[in-house]
Write an enzyme that holds these catalytic residues in place. Structure first.
Site, mmCIF file in Angstrom:
data_model
loop_
_atom_site.group_PDB
_atom_site.id
_atom_site.type_symbol
_atom_site.label_atom_id
_atom_site.label_comp_id
_atom_site.label_asym_id
_atom_site.label_seq_id
_atom_site.Cartn_x
_atom_site.Cartn_y
_atom_site.Cartn_z
ATOM 1 N N HIS A 63 37.428 52.095 30.003
ATOM 2 C CA HIS A 63 36.635 50.891 29.984
ATOM 3 C C HIS A 63 36.622 50.475 28.426
ATOM 4 O O HIS A 63 36.961 51.177 27.556
ATOM 5 C CB HIS A 63 35.112 51.439 30.179
ATOM 6 N N HIS A 76 34.421 48.602 25.266
ATOM 7 C CA HIS A 76 33.302 48.133 24.813
ATOM 8 C C HIS A 76 33.315 46.717 23.968
ATOM 9 O O HIS A 76 34.150 46.632 23.084
ATOM 10 C CB HIS A 76 32.593 49.256 23.898
#
Length: 140
Positions: free
Chosen positions: A103, A105
């Site tokens: 992932h 950010h």
């Protein structure tokens, strides 16, 4: 794929087993508000292809998600008017990774405001829902 645990929270959100404050979703990725934000408007962009992190990710999945990371950064900037945006991606626990599904950010940076610590301080769900709507509106 090395040590990928499909029971991680992001995979559960991708499969619809857990809820999230979604900003965007397509066949390749999901974008949602970080419930432990470092600043107001902190987004997560999560490829749906299973990988532990950048080190074992399929390059095709990366090629599909990076234009979305840019598109969401532009929408975030338009919606919340931060002074800058930080892009962060952690690989393995010693580097700060706490959920072992790749992932990215997107962290808005506001002049004169300190960023919170990664993964601490749960945000208000009502505010997260409002922020998600504001950012999503900039995608259209």
């Amino acid at each position: 794929m090395t040590d990928y645990d499909s029971s991680n929270i992001f995979n559960k959100i991708i499969k619809g087993e857990m809820s999230a404050h979604k900003v965007f979703e397509n066949d390749d990725a999901i974008a949602m508000m970080d419930i432990f934000p470092q600043s107001r408007g902190h987004l997560l962009v999560i490829p749906k292809a299973p990988s532990r992190n950048l080190l074992d990710a399929d390059p095709t999945a990366l090629a599909q998600v990076m234009p979305l990371v840019q598109k969401l950064a532009i929408a975030l900037k338009a919606a919340l008017k931060p002074d800058g945006i930080r892009l962060v991606q952690y690989n393995e626990a010693p580097a700060g990774q706490s959920v072992f599904h790749l992932h990215f950010h997107l962290i808005p940076v506001y002049e004169g405001e300190e960023l919170g610590r990664h993964g601490q301080g749960k945000a208000d769900d009502t505010e997260l829902a409002e922020l998600a709507r504001s950012i999503a509106a900039q995608l259209n």
